[in-house]
Design a protein around this motif. Structure first.
Motif, PDB file in Angstrom:
ATOM      1  N   ASP A  63      59.591   9.267  25.901  1.00 50.44           N
ATOM      2  CA  ASP A  63      59.565   8.662  27.236  1.00 50.44           C
ATOM      3  C   ASP A  63      58.562   9.351  28.160  1.00 50.44           C
ATOM      4  O   ASP A  63      58.657   9.239  29.378  1.00 50.44           O
ATOM      5  CB  ASP A  63      60.962   8.690  27.853  1.00 50.44           C
ATOM      6  N   PHE A 122      55.028   9.521  29.744  1.00 51.67           N
ATOM      7  CA  PHE A 122      53.821   8.745  30.009  1.00 51.67           C
ATOM      8  C   PHE A 122      53.001   9.481  31.059  1.00 51.67           C
ATOM      9  O   PHE A 122      53.549  10.210  31.876  1.00 51.67           O
ATOM     10  CB  PHE A 122      54.173   7.331  30.485  1.00 51.67           C
ATOM     11  N   LEU A 130      42.811   7.555  19.755  1.00 51.20           N
ATOM     12  CA  LEU A 130      42.731   6.503  20.767  1.00 51.20           C
ATOM     13  C   LEU A 130      44.036   5.704  20.826  1.00 51.20           C
ATOM     14  O   LEU A 130      44.534   5.388  21.903  1.00 51.20           O
ATOM     15  CB  LEU A 130      41.543   5.580  20.479  1.00 51.20           C
ATOM     16  N   ARG A 150      50.340   5.606  31.354  1.00 51.26           N
ATOM     17  CA  ARG A 150      51.224   4.751  32.147  1.00 51.26           C
ATOM     18  C   ARG A 150      50.510   3.445  32.491  1.00 51.26           C
ATOM     19  O   ARG A 150      49.282   3.371  32.423  1.00 51.26           O
ATOM     20  CB  ARG A 150      51.635   5.475  33.431  1.00 51.26           C
ATOM     21  N   PRO A 151      51.257   2.419  32.904  1.00 50.90           N
ATOM     22  CA  PRO A 151      50.612   1.203  33.357  1.00 50.90           C
ATOM     23  C   PRO A 151      49.620   1.519  34.483  1.00 50.90           C
ATOM     24  O   PRO A 151      49.901   2.353  35.343  1.00 50.90           O
ATOM     25  CB  PRO A 151      51.784   0.357  33.895  1.00 50.90           C
ATOM     26  N   GLN A 152      48.488   0.851  34.455  1.00 56.71           N
ATOM     27  CA  GLN A 152      47.404   1.077  35.431  1.00 56.71           C
ATOM     28  C   GLN A 152      46.866   2.503  35.396  1.00 56.71           C
ATOM     29  O   GLN A 152      46.229   2.946  36.349  1.00 56.71           O
ATOM     30  CB  GLN A 152      47.830   0.678  36.852  1.00 56.71           C
ATOM     31  N   LEU A 180      45.179  -2.646  26.424  1.00 56.80           N
ATOM     32  CA  LEU A 180      44.436  -2.399  27.663  1.00 56.80           C
ATOM     33  C   LEU A 180      44.793  -3.427  28.729  1.00 56.80           C
ATOM     34  O   LEU A 180      45.014  -3.092  29.877  1.00 56.80           O
ATOM     35  CB  LEU A 180      42.927  -2.521  27.429  1.00 56.80           C
ATOM     36  N   PRO A 182      48.920  -3.657  30.116  1.00 58.29           N
ATOM     37  CA  PRO A 182      49.257  -2.597  31.079  1.00 58.29           C
ATOM     38  C   PRO A 182      48.129  -2.291  32.069  1.00 58.29           C
ATOM     39  O   PRO A 182      48.246  -1.352  32.854  1.00 58.29           O
ATOM     40  CB  PRO A 182      49.546  -1.387  30.186  1.00 58.29           C
ATOM     41  N   GLU A 183      47.061  -3.055  32.050  1.00 61.19           N
ATOM     42  CA  GLU A 183      45.957  -2.901  33.023  1.00 61.19           C
ATOM     43  C   GLU A 183      45.431  -1.471  33.041  1.00 61.19           C
ATOM     44  O   GLU A 183      45.303  -0.841  34.090  1.00 61.19           O
ATOM     45  CB  GLU A 183      46.416  -3.331  34.409  1.00 61.19           C
ATOM     46  N   VAL A 184      45.150  -0.979  31.846  1.00 60.94           N
ATOM     47  CA  VAL A 184      44.692   0.400  31.682  1.00 60.94           C
ATOM     48  C   VAL A 184      43.163   0.452  31.779  1.00 60.94           C
ATOM     49  O   VAL A 184      42.486  -0.508  31.405  1.00 60.94           O
ATOM     50  CB  VAL A 184      45.193   0.946  30.325  1.00 60.94           C
ATOM     51  N   ARG A 185      42.631   1.559  32.292  1.00 60.93           N
ATOM     52  CA  ARG A 185      41.185   1.796  32.322  1.00 60.93           C
ATOM     53  C   ARG A 185      40.815   2.739  31.189  1.00 60.93           C
ATOM     54  O   ARG A 185      41.455   3.779  31.017  1.00 60.93           O
ATOM     55  CB  ARG A 185      40.765   2.479  33.629  1.00 60.93           C
ATOM     56  N   TRP A 243      58.937   2.468  36.326  1.00 62.08           N
ATOM     57  CA  TRP A 243      57.756   1.759  36.844  1.00 62.08           C
ATOM     58  C   TRP A 243      58.097   0.974  38.091  1.00 62.08           C
ATOM     59  O   TRP A 243      57.310   0.940  39.047  1.00 62.08           O
ATOM     60  CB  TRP A 243      57.143   0.866  35.766  1.00 62.08           C
ATOM     61  N   HIS A 279      54.806  -4.060  35.653  1.00 61.56           N
ATOM     62  CA  HIS A 279      54.755  -3.372  34.369  1.00 61.56           C
ATOM     63  C   HIS A 279      56.130  -2.893  33.918  1.00 61.56           C
ATOM     64  O   HIS A 279      56.230  -2.115  32.962  1.00 61.56           O
ATOM     65  CB  HIS A 279      53.782  -2.204  34.453  1.00 61.56           C
ATOM     66  N   LEU A 295      36.013   0.735  30.763  1.00 62.82           N
ATOM     67  CA  LEU A 295      36.546  -0.521  30.241  1.00 62.82           C
ATOM     68  C   LEU A 295      37.927  -0.688  30.861  1.00 62.82           C
ATOM     69  O   LEU A 295      38.797   0.165  30.671  1.00 62.82           O
ATOM     70  CB  LEU A 295      36.619  -0.434  28.714  1.00 62.82           C
ATOM     71  N   ILE A 296      38.122  -1.761  31.626  1.00 60.11           N
ATOM     72  CA  ILE A 296      39.340  -1.912  32.410  1.00 60.11           C
ATOM     73  C   ILE A 296      40.051  -3.181  31.995  1.00 60.11           C
ATOM     74  O   ILE A 296      39.442  -4.254  31.955  1.00 60.11           O
ATOM     75  CB  ILE A 296      39.025  -1.987  33.914  1.00 60.11           C
ATOM     76  N   GLY A 297      41.332  -3.050  31.684  1.00 61.58           N
ATOM     77  CA  GLY A 297      42.151  -4.217  31.396  1.00 61.58           C
ATOM     78  C   GLY A 297      42.694  -4.798  32.685  1.00 61.58           C
ATOM     79  O   GLY A 297      43.057  -4.067  33.597  1.00 61.58           O
ATOM     80  N   SER A 298      42.739  -6.122  32.757  1.00 57.58           N
ATOM     81  CA  SER A 298      43.187  -6.765  33.988  1.00 57.58           C
ATOM     82  C   SER A 298      44.061  -7.954  33.639  1.00 57.58           C
ATOM     83  O   SER A 298      43.779  -8.688  32.700  1.00 57.58           O
ATOM     84  CB  SER A 298      41.967  -7.218  34.793  1.00 57.58           C
TER      85      SER A 298
END
Lengths: 321, 321
Positions: A209, A211, A225, A233-235, A255, A258-261, B86, B94, B262-265
């Motif tokens: 748990d 993150f 990776l 975590r998200p974002q 990606l 969870p809107e990850v960069r 979250w 999320h 690289l950003i997920g959206s």
């Protein structure tokens, strides 16, 4: 002079001392470090041919009119053209026709002497001994992770990979007060992070748990990776320090949903690295596994590839020739 | 009521009208849009079973004490638990145990009625007709690209993909003055971007020396990510709007060496989307290829998968049952 040359395989050569061009200095190399990228050169990285090596500390030996003459220096590795679209936009280290010391189009530092632009040089502070100053380049690259991901003291950060780079990254992030964890596979290497207040985990012991705001992939293994994406975590932000030979599989849903960069990071600020070394906020010397003379350069490259070995340095000081 | 249900295959069902729970409203659906994610549900996305669909405009039909009663509404698609780590951190969309309308754990909008939390609702401004308001969700998702990549009026942006989402993204970015180019394969679809001042290119015609501050991959094809990485400037940003079934190959050197982000959206701001629609800064109606009655929902799903078809809407208005 003697040099460790790669032309499909690495070997010692006797070469003429390089002639510095306009705006360049001749540097007598004192110590040089073997980096993982050097090992990738052995596997054909960028098809490089020439004198290997890019991490060094040395002393400026010419030209005689240079304001740098006699100074002890470290140096940035990218040599830009100065007039392409990226150079004009202040992105010189991304110059499309750049040369990179010992990696692309330009002889490197595993030699008695190297020529490079004076603009690339930084004076090594007198408080920083050679065997610490030689880490300026990888330390700068580690600091770039903080730049790239905008890590702050309130960030919770996980570094994946207990190799040289992973340790340096965990160390420098810890210096600004951020909560840093390091996950790896080798207890002996992980232990080097403990004096920096870094929480260490073997991969199998990382709590399910946990993150993190930022996860830095520095393991060099494609599985790193996937681990990073599973733990951010998200974002949040994943910083990719490793390049892999070939392509790593990327589950894009990890990606997008969870809107990850995911941020790639490469070279970094030498001046900040030298400040950390001078203040003794980071002491890289425990990373040194072996120091071999340049004449044993081929053996040193073999040693650097052995599991459990951290940094191998080449002592390039020799009678001038 | 009638509903388009997926249980391994899509089919019409007669189901009881949903009972809104505490804090929920019953919405009589007027129009609903078929999204690419709905088509992925047909291929097993998330193993979803239930009433499909998440893009809609409708009218609140209950409960009688609701302050929303009678209002024309659109709605956000994520239903969060409200108390996990979250949700407590303001990252409710999320939430690890979230339900998503018509996509995960919760019946969707391809039906005469849908129940959803009042907290998810936004009133549709009277100036915005149903066939524009039904685009609020994808338009919000398009706006999130600007949020995620911090696109400014000075940004040079390339959008990859001339489908519905790519067009919406190109349109909304153009509204703030940024220079937008759109690259795709179908001249007829690309042409829809011209009235927005967007420069359009067929893939083969994109100039070799064009690089962009931000590249948005919205093609849905794994090759789109490679194209995006080839066209982003050093230290630029690639926004990934597409998820692919399975993993896309990622050449990590293309991120690390040029230090690209690289950003997920995913989902975006409904309020901003409704402002754009009310101001008529974006008119999504040219994207509508077909409007079919809910009773022809299975045919509508088939139609939405045909090449060249843009948005297929379902008219869910029917005599109450």
């Amino acid at each position: 002079m003697q040099a460790l040359y790669f032309d499909g395989q690495a070997g010692l050569r006797h070469l003429p001392r390089p002639e510095p061009g306009a705006g360049e200095a001749l540097v007598q190399v004192r110590l040089a470090g073997i980096c993982r990228t050097d090992l990738e050169v052995l596997r054909g990285y960028h098809g490089f041919r020439g004198v290997m090596g890019h991490e060094f500390v040395g002393q400026v030996a010419g030209p005689t009119h240079s304001p740098w003459l006699g100074k002890r220096v470290v140096g940035e590795i990218n040599v830009a053209c100065g007039h392409c679209q990226w150079c004009r936009q202040g992105l010189a280290r991304h110059c499309a026709s750049r040369q990179v010391l010992g990696l692309s189009g330009r002889d490197g530092v595993f030699a008695h002497y190297v020529a490079m632009p004076e603009a690339n040089l930084h004076e090594a502070p007198p408080e920083v001994p050679d065997d610490a100053a030689v880490f300026a380049e990888p330390l700068a690259a580690a600091l770039q992770v903080i730049e790239a991901a905008a890590i702050t003291p309130a960030s919770r950060v996980l570094v994946v990979g207990d190799g040289r780079l992973g340790l340096l990254i965990a160390w420098v992030i810890s210096r600004q007060g951020a909560a840093v964890s390091l996950v790896g596979r080798r207890p002996g290497k992980l232990a080097l992070a403990v004096p920096y207040g870094v929480e260490i985990f073997l991969e199998k012991d990382l709590p399910d748990d946990s993150f993190y705001d930022v996860v830095v992939e520095a393991s060099g293994a494609p599985g790193g990776l996937a681990l990073a994406l599973a733990r951010v975590r998200p974002q949040g932000t994943v910083v990719l320090k490793s390049t892999y030979a070939g392509a790593a599989p990327l589950d894009t849903a990890r990606l997008v949903v969870p809107e990850v960069r995911l941020i790639g990071s490469r070279c970094g600020p030498f001046d900040a690295a030298l400040r950390l070394l001078r203040q003794k906020l980071v002491d890289p010397r425990p990373l040194i596994s072996h120091i071999l003379p340049l004449a044993q350069g081929v053996e040193a490259l073999a040693l650097a590839q052995q599991p459990g070995v951290l940094k191998v340095l080449l002592d390039c000081r020799a009678a001038a020739d």
